[in-house]
Design a protein around this motif. Sequence first.
Motif, PDB file in Angstrom:
ATOM      1  N   ARG A  63      -7.258  -4.393   3.713  1.00 10.69           N
ATOM      2  CA  ARG A  63      -7.705  -4.330   3.157  1.00 10.69           C
ATOM      3  C   ARG A  63      -8.784  -2.333   3.427  1.00 10.69           C
ATOM      4  NH1 ARG A  63     -12.274  -5.125   6.082  1.00 10.69           N
ATOM      5  NH2 ARG A  63     -12.359  -6.411   7.971  1.00 10.69           N
ATOM      6  N   LYS A  64      -8.352  -2.184   4.285  1.00  5.54           N
ATOM      7  CA  LYS A  64      -8.736  -0.469   4.735  1.00  5.54           C
ATOM      8  C   LYS A  64      -8.806   0.524   4.135  1.00  5.54           C
ATOM      9  CE  LYS A  64     -11.391   0.362   7.745  1.00  5.54           C
ATOM     10  NZ  LYS A  64     -12.751   0.351   6.656  1.00  5.54           N
ATOM     11  N   LYS A  65      -8.933   1.580   3.831  1.00  5.16           N
ATOM     12  CA  LYS A  65      -8.497   2.752   3.196  1.00  5.16           C
ATOM     13  C   LYS A  65      -7.818   3.701   4.175  1.00  5.16           C
ATOM     14  CE  LYS A  65      -9.231   6.438  -0.163  1.00  5.16           C
ATOM     15  NZ  LYS A  65     -10.851   7.742  -0.535  1.00  5.16           N
ATOM     16  N   ASP A  66      -6.845   3.789   3.274  1.00 11.94           N
ATOM     17  CA  ASP A  66      -6.515   5.361   4.346  1.00 11.94           C
ATOM     18  C   ASP A  66      -5.567   4.215   5.899  1.00 11.94           C
ATOM     19  OD1 ASP A  66      -6.079   6.791   2.279  1.00 11.94           O
ATOM     20  OD2 ASP A  66      -7.839   7.650   3.367  1.00 11.94           O
ATOM     21  N   THR A  67      -5.906   3.360   6.235  1.00 13.18           N
ATOM     22  CA  THR A  67      -5.109   2.385   7.004  1.00 13.18           C
ATOM     23  C   THR A  67      -4.299   1.477   7.523  1.00 13.18           C
ATOM     24  OG1 THR A  67      -7.733   2.486   8.047  1.00 13.18           O
ATOM     25  CG2 THR A  67      -5.850   0.698   9.162  1.00 13.18           C
TER      26      THR A  67
ATOM     27  N   LYS B 265       0.536  -1.035  -0.274  1.00 12.93           N
ATOM     28  CA  LYS B 265      -0.080  -0.140   0.143  1.00 12.93           C
ATOM     29  C   LYS B 265       0.937   1.332   0.092  1.00 12.93           C
ATOM     30  CE  LYS B 265      -4.003   0.287   2.191  1.00 12.93           C
ATOM     31  NZ  LYS B 265      -5.061   0.582   3.798  1.00 12.93           N
TER      32      LYS B 265
ATOM     33  N   PRO C 291      -7.644  13.247   3.996  1.00  8.13           N
ATOM     34  CA  PRO C 291      -8.154  11.871   4.543  1.00  8.13           C
ATOM     35  C   PRO C 291      -7.816  11.784   5.697  1.00  8.13           C
ATOM     36  CG  PRO C 291      -7.077  12.034   2.473  1.00  8.13           C
ATOM     37  CD  PRO C 291      -7.366  13.484   2.406  1.00  8.13           C
TER      38      PRO C 291
ATOM     39  N   GLN D 148     -12.351   7.859  10.667  1.00 11.82           N
ATOM     40  CA  GLN D 148     -12.244   8.928   9.968  1.00 11.82           C
ATOM     41  C   GLN D 148     -14.023   9.498   9.560  1.00 11.82           C
ATOM     42  OE1 GLN D 148     -11.369   5.245   7.576  1.00 11.82           O
ATOM     43  NE2 GLN D 148      -8.991   5.668   8.203  1.00 11.82           N
TER      44      GLN D 148
ATOM     45  N   CYS E 171      -5.906  -3.953   8.135  1.00 10.51           N
ATOM     46  CA  CYS E 171      -5.264  -2.904   7.717  1.00 10.51           C
ATOM     47  C   CYS E 171      -5.303  -2.982   5.904  1.00 10.51           C
ATOM     48  CB  CYS E 171      -4.173  -2.621   8.089  1.00 10.51           C
ATOM     49  SG  CYS E 171      -4.485  -2.231  10.237  1.00 10.51           S
TER      50      CYS E 171
ATOM     51  N   PHE F 114       1.231   5.727   0.523  1.00  5.45           N
ATOM     52  CA  PHE F 114       0.753   6.445   0.940  1.00  5.45           C
ATOM     53  C   PHE F 114       1.364   7.680   0.725  1.00  5.45           C
ATOM     54  CE2 PHE F 114      -0.102   2.909   4.053  1.00  5.45           C
ATOM     55  CZ  PHE F 114      -1.844   3.002   4.439  1.00  5.45           C
TER      56      PHE F 114
ATOM     57  N   TYR G 133      -5.796   9.446   8.292  1.00  5.15           N
ATOM     58  CA  TYR G 133      -5.432   8.055   8.686  1.00  5.15           C
ATOM     59  C   TYR G 133      -5.123   7.720   9.564  1.00  5.15           C
ATOM     60  CZ  TYR G 133      -3.202  10.264   4.155  1.00  5.15           C
ATOM     61  OH  TYR G 133      -3.099  10.442   2.783  1.00  5.15           O
TER      62      TYR G 133
END
Length: 334
Positions: A280-284, A150, A245, A239, A278, A152, A247
């Motif tokens: 699969r979850k966005k901004d994590t 991922k 975002p 969130q 984490c 960021f 995070y």
Amino acid sequence: MSSNKKGGDERFLRVQKDPRFWEMPERERKIDKRFQSMFHDKRFTEKYTVNKRGRPINQTSTEDLKRFYNVSSSEDEDDDEEGVKSKKKKEVKEELVKVEIEVKVEKEVKVKVEKEVKESKDVKAEGPPPERGVRVIEEDELVRYTAAEKTFTVRKGLPVYLLTASICQGVEEQIPHLTAAYVHPDTFLARSLEQHAWKFDRVTGEALVVVHIGTDDVASGLSPAAIVGQMEALIDRIQHGHAEPLYVAVCSILPRPVDNQRTMGTVRDTNRRFHELCRRKKDTIHLPTGKLFLHHRQIIQNYFTGNGVHLNVEGKKVLFNYLKTFLWHFCKHS
């Protein structure tokens, strides 16, 4: 006439026999080139026509001067001058060597100081190296942080918040530039969801929230699935409603010496599920802090207090240094 001559010759012979006649005056003075003109300048020369006895002679005062003074030859003067010059050259050379040594030492000290300053600046500018599997790229005011497949792209120096239980008590002293540290001893994920998550509703703009909760949930007997479900709900609540975002970095649950075989299994399974959550979850992002306290899958007991429940000073130092390193690479937070 002849008798007078004979008498004079006899007197001369008697004088010759006197050893004082052959003694020459001692020459104690040496005349250098500044005064040698006295030997040839007419102003210093007087011509004698008779001696003290009235006999005719052809003599000048220059000859008397030469009897009482040593005349320096040009070679002697050159030798003297060369000696003086040589001595001066030697002294000058020694002084130059001394100055060169001082300059060299001063230069070496300066280079050493500059090197130390540069190294300290480099350490401050670059920070500690990222952990294995992490890639960091700086682009103007942004940082591209890649971990666990991922990436960021975050703004440098964004606000950082910490939501934690007593495991991170004292973190404000070790990481002083946190925007806020919410430390709630003996808290659970469910309690944080109900009582603490609302604090992030006031956050405006891009920010990072580090969550280190879950140890007490394991101790209470919750299953890994239940713990991960409550963590996901907490992330969603933090969130929720943010245009930019927000995070969330989820820290692993720490293995502790007080854990038994069942709770140790719960910790391992929960941390594995945190990682998957984490991903699969966005901004994590998941922070594997648990591995810091294991050596060959055995808990490092020196990092915990005597009862095996809480981190001691050394243990907190290890944890906080890891968090500081992560914050530096993720958003250049110092």
